[in-house]
Design an enzyme around this catalytic site. Structure first.
Site, PDB file in Angstrom:
ATOM      1  N   HIS A  40     -75.801-101.634 -27.384  1.00 53.56           N
ATOM      2  CA  HIS A  40     -76.790-100.609 -27.527  1.00 53.56           C
ATOM      3  C   HIS A  40     -76.512-100.259 -28.749  1.00 53.56           C
ATOM      4  O   HIS A  40     -76.377 -98.411 -29.106  1.00 53.56           O
ATOM      5  CB  HIS A  40     -77.004 -99.324 -26.577  1.00 53.56           C
ATOM      6  CG  HIS A  40     -77.597-100.817 -24.955  1.00 53.56           C
ATOM      7  ND1 HIS A  40     -76.245-100.772 -25.221  1.00 53.56           N
ATOM      8  CD2 HIS A  40     -78.263-100.686 -24.653  1.00 53.56           C
ATOM      9  CE1 HIS A  40     -76.640-100.892 -23.552  1.00 53.56           C
ATOM     10  NE2 HIS A  40     -78.256-101.071 -23.089  1.00 53.56           N
ATOM     11  N   HIS A 271     -82.587-102.223 -29.687  1.00 50.75           N
ATOM     12  CA  HIS A 271     -81.918-101.649 -27.913  1.00 50.75           C
ATOM     13  C   HIS A 271     -80.709-101.600 -27.689  1.00 50.75           C
ATOM     14  O   HIS A 271     -79.777-100.921 -27.254  1.00 50.75           O
ATOM     15  CB  HIS A 271     -83.030-101.162 -26.855  1.00 50.75           C
ATOM     16  CG  HIS A 271     -82.638-100.486 -25.924  1.00 50.75           C
ATOM     17  ND1 HIS A 271     -82.322 -99.720 -25.366  1.00 50.75           N
ATOM     18  CD2 HIS A 271     -82.196-100.831 -24.394  1.00 50.75           C
ATOM     19  CE1 HIS A 271     -82.122 -98.915 -24.549  1.00 50.75           C
ATOM     20  NE2 HIS A 271     -81.315-100.034 -23.827  1.00 50.75           N
ATOM     21  N   GLU A 418     -82.214 -82.650  -3.738  1.00 46.06           N
ATOM     22  CA  GLU A 418     -80.706 -83.110  -3.178  1.00 46.06           C
ATOM     23  C   GLU A 418     -79.765 -83.802  -4.195  1.00 46.06           C
ATOM     24  O   GLU A 418     -78.671 -83.626  -4.219  1.00 46.06           O
ATOM     25  CB  GLU A 418     -80.566 -84.015  -1.726  1.00 46.06           C
ATOM     26  CG  GLU A 418     -80.520 -83.110  -0.571  1.00 46.06           C
ATOM     27  CD  GLU A 418     -82.863 -82.743  -0.763  1.00 46.06           C
ATOM     28  OE1 GLU A 418     -82.987 -82.694   0.986  1.00 46.06           O
ATOM     29  OE2 GLU A 418     -82.880 -83.416  -1.574  1.00 46.06           O
ATOM     30  N   HIS A 480     -83.893 -88.352  10.543  1.00 52.89           N
ATOM     31  CA  HIS A 480     -82.592 -87.546  10.720  1.00 52.89           C
ATOM     32  C   HIS A 480     -81.648 -87.987  11.458  1.00 52.89           C
ATOM     33  O   HIS A 480     -81.073 -87.024  10.533  1.00 52.89           O
ATOM     34  CB  HIS A 480     -83.620 -86.135  10.557  1.00 52.89           C
ATOM     35  CG  HIS A 480     -84.626 -85.102  10.174  1.00 52.89           C
ATOM     36  ND1 HIS A 480     -85.903 -86.596   9.358  1.00 52.89           N
ATOM     37  CD2 HIS A 480     -84.894 -84.355   8.813  1.00 52.89           C
ATOM     38  CE1 HIS A 480     -86.768 -85.829   8.923  1.00 52.89           C
ATOM     39  NE2 HIS A 480     -86.209 -84.217   8.587  1.00 52.89           N
TER      40      HIS A 480
END
Length: 669
Positions: A40, A271, A418, A480
């Site tokens: 890149h 890129h 998280e 859960h």
């Protein structure tokens, strides 16, 4: 607010005098990508001017002492632009970053990987590539700096954390989690240099990204600035202002991707692919860089090498300050990383207490009891939770909450973040002299997983306390209840998953996790209470990964393997099966496979009937019981009901184990 006007009056090198220095970066980047025929070039060419100002005017580092604890950190969050970092580290004189390494960009065995891989002595602060994670890791580094600054003072720890990021980083959700947290904690020594080039792989960024980035960051509580990323004076003025800020700062640098390329500048085509020989020839003309590939004129190379040495006197002053500071011994021991001697007596005391008192507690609770003793002793443990402190039992009497007004604590309220929490813990560990741990539910390992994986790749000691580890959490239901998570986490190389059956194994799991200096760990802990099954013992049996907990003497007719809450079911079944039954507790499958062959064979290679029991999916257990062994566990999602009913509903019971064993014994006759 723009600093363009202020910059115009600054005393600084002219654009012309610094441009040649920046062009050395551009040339090395495009030459290395061309040689590799992969990479890149666009981002390194576009951000070369910004990086030149940062390194030559502001960055505190010494290339000959690359692991200086008080160096400024640079995180290249857009890791695809790795040649920017490699070129800078070669030019400034990092011994390991040779020209040969640059020429071997993206080749097997070279330290110049396609995306940066952590190597502090080569000037690579962290592994990046998955976009956004570098930003979140840097938040942990910046927080680590503030914590240690309060403990050791300005003379020992007082540095900045710089992040180079792009549009892709800011599109990733983790950037929101992390930057929101950084603003909340007011990490004013974190400075982000945003490569605002308006180009994505698919084309112009407005195809998918029209955020008002300065307003977004103002809402987080950051200072913001916007500069021409090719105007050295503007860049310098903005960084100087950011260093004096009382908040974290983002500087939006308006740049041109592939700067200097005659047809690919400002285009997505620069890129992620080599420019090509013809385009490179044109770029050399545009940049007035008539030198051969990988050739840097002596005058320019000497200038860069002087940049790499300019802070040597400061390093020497720091060395003296570190050696004479009040807590010099503590500083040295914290950085050494071996805490086994400090925790061994604590673990021995905990094991004795659990074995003597035989509590019927959830392992999340026995884990909390372990932390009560460990955190009190180990000053460098930095705890936290993703808004589940009371459920995870991660906060203890010795915990003091860190906030924007007080970094002297050892506990972080991460909020419901998280992914950022796991990445920030990586950053805390990478910074050095800190041992991070934090909690959430095992189900939410899905949110944390990319950062857990990166921590394993980087060999960082981070301890993930993950409670509510099965259908045993009960009424909250299948959203859960982790089912596949233990298998998925065990699949990550260099990650150790511990699932203890009682307080004794929990204490041993903490000891094993803390003593692993080059690996992260997951402690999978129950919500429901469990009886104490283990006696006191001198040896850490969890460190073997699996071991015989109950034996009836002689060769076993039946071997029952189990982990965590299901070990109790196995022990009860063993008492009722009319045969020689062996129960093998498997608290850490990863460690078991690292034992010597003789030990492994002694547990799994016999002619007994083999049964495995775990309230999760079967994946991974066939290595112990064979494809024809009997597995009692989950093959579907869970349900909402009290835990006892769920174990019966899904057939994870003592009766199921007995039935399987007796049927197999009858068939064997």
């Amino acid at each position: 607010m723009s600093t363009a006007n202020a910059a115009a009056t600054q005393n600084t090198d002219t654009n012309t005098s610094l441009k040649d220095k920046a062009n050395a970066i551009r040339a090395l980047a495009m030459d290395a990508v061309e040689a590799a025929q992969s990479g890149h070039p666009g981002m390194p060419m576009g951000m070369a001017d910004v990086a030149t100002v940062l390194y030559s005017k502001f960055l505190k580092f010494d290339a000959k002492n690359p692991e200086w604890p008080d160096r400024d950190r640079v995180v290249l969050s857009g890791g695809h632009g790795s040649m920017l970092l490699y070129a800078l580290n070669y030019l400034t004189g990092y011994e390991k970053m040779t020209l040969e390494q640059i020429k071997n960009f993206r080749q097997l065995g070279a330290i110049t990987a396609g995306h940066p891989e952590i190597e502090h002595d080569a000037g690579i602060e962290t592994t990046t590539g998955p976009l956004g994670q570098g930003i979140a890791t840097a938040v942990g580094m910046a927080l680590g700096e503030r914590i240690l600054n309060k403990r050791y003072g300005d003379d020992v720890i007082n540095h900045y954390t710089y992040v180079l990021c792009g549009d892709g980083d800011l599109m990733e959700g983790i950037s929101h989690e992390a930057c929101s947290l950084a603003g909340h904690l007011n990490l004013n020594k974190m400075i982000m240099l945003y490569d605002d080039n308006s180009i994505s792989i698919d084309g112009s960024t407005d195809l998918s990204f029209i955020d008002d980035t300065p307003k977004r960051f103002e809402a987080y509580g950051w200072n913001t600035d916007t500069v021409d990323g090719h105007d050295f004076a503007q860049i310098e003025a903005a960084i100087a202002k950011a260093q004096k800020s009382d908040k974290p700062t983002i500087i939006c640098c308006k740049t041109k991707i592939g700067y200097g390329a005659p047809t690919k500048e400002g285009s997505a085509s620069s890129h992620g692919a080599p420019l090509g020989a013809e385009e490179i020839e044109g770029t050399r003309k545009n940049l007035n860089w008539p030198h051969a590939p990988f050739e840097v004129p002596e005058e320019i190379l000497s200038w860069w090498r002087a940049v790499g040495e300019k802070h040597r006197p400061e390093f020497e002053r720091w060395s003296n300050a570190r050696n004479t500071c009040e807590r010099a011994d503590c500083f040295t021991k914290a950085h050494a990383g071996n805490y086994s001697g400090a925790i061994a007596p604590i673990i021995a005391e905990l094991k004795k207490d659990f074995a003597t008192n035989k509590p019927k507690d959830a392992t999340r609770k026995t884990s909390g009891a372990c932390l009560e003793k460990l955190v009190e002793k180990l000053w460098l443990m930095i705890g936290g939770s993703a808004d589940l402190t009371g459920s995870n039992n991660t906060k203890v009497k010795a915990s003091k909450v860190i906030n924007k007004d007080n970094y002297e604590g050892n506990y972080i309220n991460y909020g419901v973040r998280e992914h950022a929490m796991a990445a920030a813990m990586n950053g805390l560990a990478i910074h050095g002299a800190l041992l991070p741990y934090a909690g959430t539910f095992l189900q939410f390992a899905d949110y944390s997983r990319p950062a857990i994986r990166l921590g394993a790749l980087m060999k960082q000691r981070v301890i993930h306390v993950m409670t509510h580890d099965s259908i045993g959490l009960g009424e909250d239901g299948p959203t859960h209840q982790p089912v596949e998570h233990l298998a998925a986490l065990r699949a990550i190389p260099n990650l150790y998953v511990f699932r203890p059956c009682d307080g004794v194994e929990t204490a041993e799991s903490w000891e094993a996790a803390i003593n692993m200096q080059n690996s992260p760990s997951v402690l999978a802990l129950t919500r429901q209470g469990l009886p104490t099954l283990c006696d006191d013992r001198a040896e850490n049996m969890v460190s073997k990964g699996a071991y015989i907990l109950k034996d009836s003497g002689g060769e076993p007719d039946v071997t029952i393997f189990a982990s965590g809450s299901e070990v109790y079911l196995a022990m009860k079944a063993a008492e009722k099966i009319d045969a020689n039954v062996r129960v093998v507790s498997v608290p850490c499958m990863d460690l078991f496979w690292e034992q010597d062959g003789e030990y492994v064979q002694s547990l799994i290679c016999n002619n007994s009937i083999k049964i495995a029991v775990e309230a999760g999916v079967r994946q991974g257990w066939d290595a112990l019981i064979g494809a024809h062994g009997s597995f009692i566990g989950m093959n579907s999602f869970g349900a909402s009901a009290p835990a006892e009913e769920l174990f019966k509903h899904f057939g994870i019971t003592t009766e199921s184990i007995i039935e399987r064993a007796e049927k197999a014994l009858a068939n064997k006759k």
